[in-house]
Design an enzyme around this catalytic site. Structure first.
Site, PDB file in Angstrom:
ATOM      1  N   HIS A 140       0.839  -1.200   0.000  1.00  0.00           N
ATOM      2  CA  HIS A 140       0.000   0.000   0.000  1.00  0.00           C
ATOM      3  C   HIS A 140       0.874   1.249   0.000  1.00  0.00           C
ATOM      4  O   HIS A 140       1.466   1.619   1.010  1.00  0.00           O
ATOM      5  CB  HIS A 140      -0.922  -0.025   1.232  1.00  0.00           C
ATOM      6  CG  HIS A 140      -1.911   1.094   1.247  1.00  0.00           C
ATOM      7  ND1 HIS A 140      -2.140   1.876   2.358  1.00  0.00           N
ATOM      8  CD2 HIS A 140      -2.720   1.583   0.275  1.00  0.00           C
ATOM      9  CE1 HIS A 140      -3.056   2.792   2.068  1.00  0.00           C
ATOM     10  NE2 HIS A 140      -3.421   2.639   0.819  1.00  0.00           N
ATOM     11  N   GLU A 152       2.819   0.434   3.421  1.00  0.00           N
ATOM     12  CA  GLU A 152       2.304  -0.564   4.356  1.00  0.00           C
ATOM     13  C   GLU A 152       2.322  -1.910   3.632  1.00  0.00           C
ATOM     14  O   GLU A 152       1.725  -2.035   2.558  1.00  0.00           O
ATOM     15  CB  GLU A 152       0.877  -0.202   4.780  1.00  0.00           C
ATOM     16  CG  GLU A 152       0.822   1.039   5.674  1.00  0.00           C
ATOM     17  CD  GLU A 152      -0.591   1.492   6.012  1.00  0.00           C
ATOM     18  OE1 GLU A 152      -0.823   1.877   7.165  1.00  0.00           O
ATOM     19  OE2 GLU A 152      -1.469   1.481   5.119  1.00  0.00           O
TER      20      GLU A 152
END
Ligand SMILES: NC(=O)c1ccc[n+]([C@@H]2O[C@H](COP(=O)([O-])OP(=O)(O)OC[C@H]3O[C@@H](n4cnc5c(N)ncnc54)[C@H](O)[C@@H]3O)[C@@H](O)[C@H]2O)c1
Length: 481
Positions: A140, A152
């Site tokens: 992410h 992430e």
């Protein structure tokens, strides 16, 4: 695992940035779009973004050519047959993603890692749709991907050992900080950020304060890069609404139910920057008329500096003043009712060294409220008029966010350092929530949360047990391993 050839599917806002990030780090990239028209748009994104970097002197023209030279653009997914990793960045619709991952599973070698850039969908559900759930993760990135330093990395209960660490190491090679987390709606950043934005919309709906004042309070008082409504406009109200819905579906926490105001704006097509109007974009706010400034009084602890500045500006203190500025970090109505004329009292809560929240009680007169506004401006502060409610604006928005971070850590989802790094790098905050907690003082935040709980009776405002216990134990810092 070494990643040298990567595929990026979807070259929109995120995908084009992600392709650029890989190419800048020296990897070969195959960018896939849905059709020729979208491919041309994707090429445009890449050319403009790298062109801007050259204009700003961050990239030499020769480097730009090298970067673009490492990216092959195509409309055929079959071209992804030999890549080591695919990052998907198509629209946030689970059915589209599942269909794509099924196809990638067929096309790519069994060892190829398939990653989704999804902000809110279940990585587990996407993984389970493939024949290689162990090789499917979330990767992410944040917008704009070439600039934002956080990734992430999301592992699921079925991710094979080592895959998350390999992708985190790759993120490091891209010059990013990786935070490895499990598959929970919103991961770290959106799970902590969106409820705060949603609560800001709720506070405005309750009439506690207005749009510009809430934005000013959070920006100037807390030092955030922008206020919640400016940020919501930037994110897109439709996106924010959908992510809130996903959070709510997972948590059933009513604070995660999208604020009704968001729904109304989205339905009206007011989506923020992308549609030209959202919370902002209407006619600018009218400046309130200047008040008739008379005498003042300052009461409560911590008001000496303010009184001093007002005296220096030529204002007179009086025993029977036109306006009483009552310094407080709690609602001031109980003090107001003890005055001969409660209409003259305005609560003043200083936040940082720039902001004065000005609480009007149900008894405060218009004249006193507007005089207080003008006086604090003269004293060099930004006034934030608000209702006389626990936490006023800043503490009411900041403390629940800090409390959520404590609960997130205490649940074992992410470490203190990872949560702090995620919020600093993912949102550009000056400090992570634990750093903020420690600099504000754990006891102050715990007590503020108790007051918010007592006022709003919102279960999630009750201090997290870990916070409460640290305060009881007299500890001022969170234990880190
Ligand atoms: N925009 C953000 O701030 C942001 C931040 C982090 C993550 N994300 C996530 O990134 C993903 C993409 O978001 P975005 O904002 O870049 O969307 P976007 O609409 O800007 O881009 C999506 C792109 O995918 C293309 N596309 C659609 N179907 C395709 C297919 N089958 N094959 C190839 N290309 C296809 C579209 O043509 C479009 O160019 C979403 O999952 C979103 O949640 C977005």
């Amino acid at each position: 695992m070494a990643f040298e050839r990567v595929g990026v599917v979807g070259l929109g806002t995120m995908g084009a940035g992600i392709a650029e990030v890989f190419a800048r780090a020296g990897l070969r990239v195959i960018g896939v779009e849905a059709d020729a028209e979208a491919l041309a748009r994707g090429r445009g994104h890449l050319e403009r973004s790298t062109g801007r970097a050259v204009d700003k002197g961050r990239l030499a023209p020769g480097q730009r050519d090298e970067i673009l030279g490492r990216i092959t653009l195509t409309t055929s997914r079959e071209d992804l047959r030999d890549v080591d990793l695919v990052v998907e960045a198509i629209p946030e619709i689970l059915d589209y993603k599942i269909a794509l991952f099924k196809d990638l599973d067929r096309i790519c070698e069994p060892g190829t890692v398939l990653a989704t850039n999804s902000s809110s969908l279940s990585v587990t559900a996407i993984a389970a749709a493939t024949g290689r759930p162990g090789q499917v993760v979330g990767m992410h990135f944040f917008n704009p991907a070439p600039v934002m330093k956080l990734v992430e990395v999301v592992g699921t209960v079925v991710t094979a050992p080592g895959v998350v660490a390999d992708i985190a190491a790759l993120a490091g090679r891209l010059g990013k900080t990786a935070v490895a987390v499990g598959d929970r709606a919103g991961f770290v950043v959106n799970r902590l950020l969106l409820p705060y934005l949603n609560q800001a919309a709720g506070l405005m709906e309750l009439g506690v304060a207005g749009r510009d004042d809430i934005d000013a309070a959070m920006k100037l008082g807390v030092g955030l890069p922008m206020g919640p409504f400016t940020l919501l406009d930037l994110i897109g109200l439709d996106t924010a609404y959908e992510v809130m819905g996903v959070l709510f579906d997972e948590t059933r926490d009513r604070r995660h139910a999208p604020a009704p105001l968001l729904r109304e704006l989205v339905t009206a097509g007011l989506l923020g920057r992308k549609s030209g109007r959202g919370f902002y974009g209407d006619s600018p706010r009218e400046e309130p008329a200047k008040s008739r400034l008379g005498t003042f009084g300052v009461a409560g602890a911590g008001g000496d500096g303010l009184a001093e500045r007002l005296r220096a500006a030529g204002f007179k203190e009086s025993e029977d003043p036109d306006v009483v500025l009552r310094l407080a970090d709690r609602p001031v109505i109980e003090h107001a009712v003890r005055l001969p004329d409660p209409a003259r009292m305005v609560g003043v809560h200083l936040v940082g060294d720039q902001v004065a929240e000005l609480a009007s009680t149900v008894l405060t007169s218009e004249e006193a409220a507007s005089a207080a506004r003008d006086l604090v401006k003269i004293a060099g502060l930004t006034p934030v008029p608000c209702k006389d409610r626990a936490g006023f604006v800043v503490d009411a928005l900041l403390f629940p966010y800090l409390n959520d971070a404590v609960r997130m850590h205490d649940s074992g989802y992410a470490s203190i350092d990872d949560i702090d790094a995620a919020m600093r790098l993912g949102c550009g905050y000056p400090a992570g929530p634990f750093e903020m907690l420690e600099s504000l003082g754990l006891a102050k935040v715990r007590d503020g949360l108790r007051a918010l709980y007592a006022e709003y009776r919102e279960p999630a405002f009750a201090p997290a047990p870990l916070l409460d216990q640290l305060v009881t134990a007299g500890v001022t810092r969170f234990p880190r391993p």
